[in-house]
Design a protein around this motif. Structure first.
Motif, PDB file in Angstrom:
ATOM      1  N   ASP A 150       0.840  -1.206   0.000  1.00 50.82           N
ATOM      2  CA  ASP A 150       0.000   0.000   0.000  1.00 50.82           C
ATOM      3  C   ASP A 150       0.872   1.253   0.000  1.00 50.82           C
ATOM      4  O   ASP A 150       0.564   2.239   0.638  1.00 50.82           O
ATOM      5  CB  ASP A 150      -0.955   0.005   1.201  1.00 50.82           C
ATOM      6  CG  ASP A 150      -1.903  -1.170   1.195  1.00 50.82           C
ATOM      7  OD1 ASP A 150      -2.601  -1.349   0.181  1.00 50.82           O
ATOM      8  OD2 ASP A 150      -1.933  -1.924   2.186  1.00 50.82           O
ATOM      9  N   HIS A 157       1.210   4.783   5.132  1.00 55.18           N
ATOM     10  CA  HIS A 157       0.925   4.291   3.785  1.00 55.18           C
ATOM     11  C   HIS A 157       0.388   5.423   2.913  1.00 55.18           C
ATOM     12  O   HIS A 157      -0.625   6.047   3.246  1.00 55.18           O
ATOM     13  CB  HIS A 157      -0.133   3.182   3.816  1.00 55.18           C
ATOM     14  CG  HIS A 157       0.239   1.992   4.635  1.00 55.18           C
ATOM     15  ND1 HIS A 157       0.930   0.922   4.125  1.00 55.18           N
ATOM     16  CD2 HIS A 157      -0.004   1.702   5.941  1.00 55.18           C
ATOM     17  CE1 HIS A 157       1.098   0.012   5.076  1.00 55.18           C
ATOM     18  NE2 HIS A 157       0.542   0.470   6.183  1.00 55.18           N
ATOM     19  N   LEU A 212      -3.011   3.723   1.174  1.00 53.05           N
ATOM     20  CA  LEU A 212      -4.178   3.696   2.059  1.00 53.05           C
ATOM     21  C   LEU A 212      -4.550   5.075   2.567  1.00 53.05           C
ATOM     22  O   LEU A 212      -5.659   5.275   3.067  1.00 53.05           O
ATOM     23  CB  LEU A 212      -3.903   2.792   3.271  1.00 53.05           C
ATOM     24  CG  LEU A 212      -3.814   1.285   3.059  1.00 53.05           C
ATOM     25  CD1 LEU A 212      -3.436   0.598   4.361  1.00 53.05           C
ATOM     26  CD2 LEU A 212      -5.143   0.747   2.524  1.00 53.05           C
ATOM     27  N   THR A 219      -1.022   2.406   9.880  1.00 49.05           N
ATOM     28  CA  THR A 219      -1.456   1.106  10.373  1.00 49.05           C
ATOM     29  C   THR A 219      -0.504   0.588  11.457  1.00 49.05           C
ATOM     30  O   THR A 219       0.634   1.017  11.569  1.00 49.05           O
ATOM     31  CB  THR A 219      -1.518   0.048   9.258  1.00 49.05           C
ATOM     32  OG1 THR A 219      -0.188  -0.255   8.807  1.00 49.05           O
ATOM     33  CG2 THR A 219      -2.367   0.527   8.101  1.00 49.05           C
ATOM     34  N   ILE A 265      -6.051  -0.137  11.507  1.00 49.61           N
ATOM     35  CA  ILE A 265      -5.860   1.269  11.168  1.00 49.61           C
ATOM     36  C   ILE A 265      -5.683   2.081  12.448  1.00 49.61           C
ATOM     37  O   ILE A 265      -6.545   2.049  13.333  1.00 49.61           O
ATOM     38  CB  ILE A 265      -7.055   1.822  10.368  1.00 49.61           C
ATOM     39  CG1 ILE A 265      -7.216   1.048   9.049  1.00 49.61           C
ATOM     40  CG2 ILE A 265      -6.867   3.313  10.092  1.00 49.61           C
ATOM     41  CD1 ILE A 265      -6.104   1.242   8.063  1.00 49.61           C
ATOM     42  N   GLY A 271      -6.834   7.208   9.817  1.00 52.43           N
ATOM     43  CA  GLY A 271      -7.141   7.233   8.396  1.00 52.43           C
ATOM     44  C   GLY A 271      -7.908   8.463   7.969  1.00 52.43           C
ATOM     45  O   GLY A 271      -8.104   8.691   6.767  1.00 52.43           O
TER      46      GLY A 271
END
Length: 304
Positions: free
Chosen positions: A70, A87, A90, A94, A104, A107
């Motif tokens: 990712d 990432h 993404l 993470t 996660i 995010g």
């Protein structure tokens, strides 16, 4: 001493004049995000455009740790010895548990997707701090081209209990590498905005950290005279080691440039590791380098 550039007598106490700069891996597209894991005696790092994470050990050299990563970038080890990763793909941070499962950590912020988390550090209280510039959404090389949803590129803190990340620093153009002082009372953050805007100064800034995790009193700590600062690390004596175009620049706690470790490729990031913590691992464009130094990471030896 051919790969050293001494600027201050204090530099000699941090290096071994006869130590060789060793290339221990090559053939990467853009190596980044090194993090040392003492329990396994391994280094993990990212090869961002190649969409993979790599592993290095003294016994096996470089091998693939994770395909389809990712577009991982920065990595760190949390107080429990777990892998925490930024990432671009993404647009998230993470955590990898010891059993290999992932969750996660962050995010979104204020109901909108993050830009492309870049680098990350873990505080001893369990909070996770990360930077969120836009590099991963500017093109399809290191992520997926997409519009920015946040109002800017911020530095975030995820509290120890988890939950919504809080924007603790909001006045950077492109915040990049970050690290704590040995007592965790200071946070250093690299400004890499000059990558796309030459009017942005290539500086490392430093902030005071309050017990509640808020930051204040931001000021310039040091300026990089070749290229820009990307990944940074603080050693146990409070010296700040920074990536740069010509190698690794080492600054005393008072901001004075002590010297440089000259590297034949543009350096992206660094970390301390090895059995005794006195090996400097350097990710530099297509290669991974290692150098014996007379310093170790702040907080060494780690619990995990």
């Amino acid at each position: 001493m051919s790969h050293y550039d001494q600027r201050d007598p204090r530099f000699r106490a941090l290096i071994h004049p006869n130590a060789q700069l060793r290339q221990i891996g090559s053939g990467f597209e853009w190596a980044e995000g090194p993090a040392w894991f003492p329990a396994a005696q391994m280094l993990l790092f990212s090869d961002i455009p190649a969409h993979r994470m790599m592993r290095w050990t003294a016994e096996t050299g470089c091998t693939v740790f994770r395909e389809h990563s990712d577009y991982s970038n920065g990595n760190t080890r949390d107080p429990q010895g777990r892998l925490v990763t930024c990432h671009h793909g993404l647009r998230a941070v993470t955590r990898t548990e010891h059993d290999g499962s992932r969750s996660i950590v962050a995010g979104s912020h204020a109901g909108r997707r993050l830009n492309s988390p870049n680098d990350v550090v873990a505080h001893s209280d369990g909070s996770i701090w990360f930077t969120d510039p836009t590099y991963g959404i500017l093109s399809d090389l290191e992520g997926y081209r997409a519009p920015r949803e946040q109002d800017g590129s911020f530095v975030y803190r995820v509290p120890p209990e988890g939950g919504e990340p809080r924007a603790v620093i909001t006045d950077f153009t492109q915040p990049n590498g970050l690290c704590f002082s040995p007592d965790e009372g200071l946070l250093y953050v690299a400004e890499s905005g000059s990558s796309h805007d030459p009017d942005v100064p290539p500086v490392i800034r430093v902030f005071d950290i309050a017990p509640d995790g808020s930051v204040a009193n931001g000021r310039d700590f040091a300026r990089i005279d070749q290229g820009l600062p990307d990944g940074i690390r603080c050693d146990a004596q409070g010296n700040v080691w920074s990536s740069a175009a010509d190698g690794v620049h080492v600054f005393a706690p008072d901001g004075v440039l002590l010297g440089k470790i000259l590297v034949p490729e543009v350096v992206s990031n660094i970390c301390f590791g090895g059995p005794r913590g006195n090996r400097l691992f350097i990710t530099a464009t297509t290669s991974l380098y290692m150098l014996a130094v007379d310093a170790a990471a702040a907080g060494w030896p780690p619990a995990h």
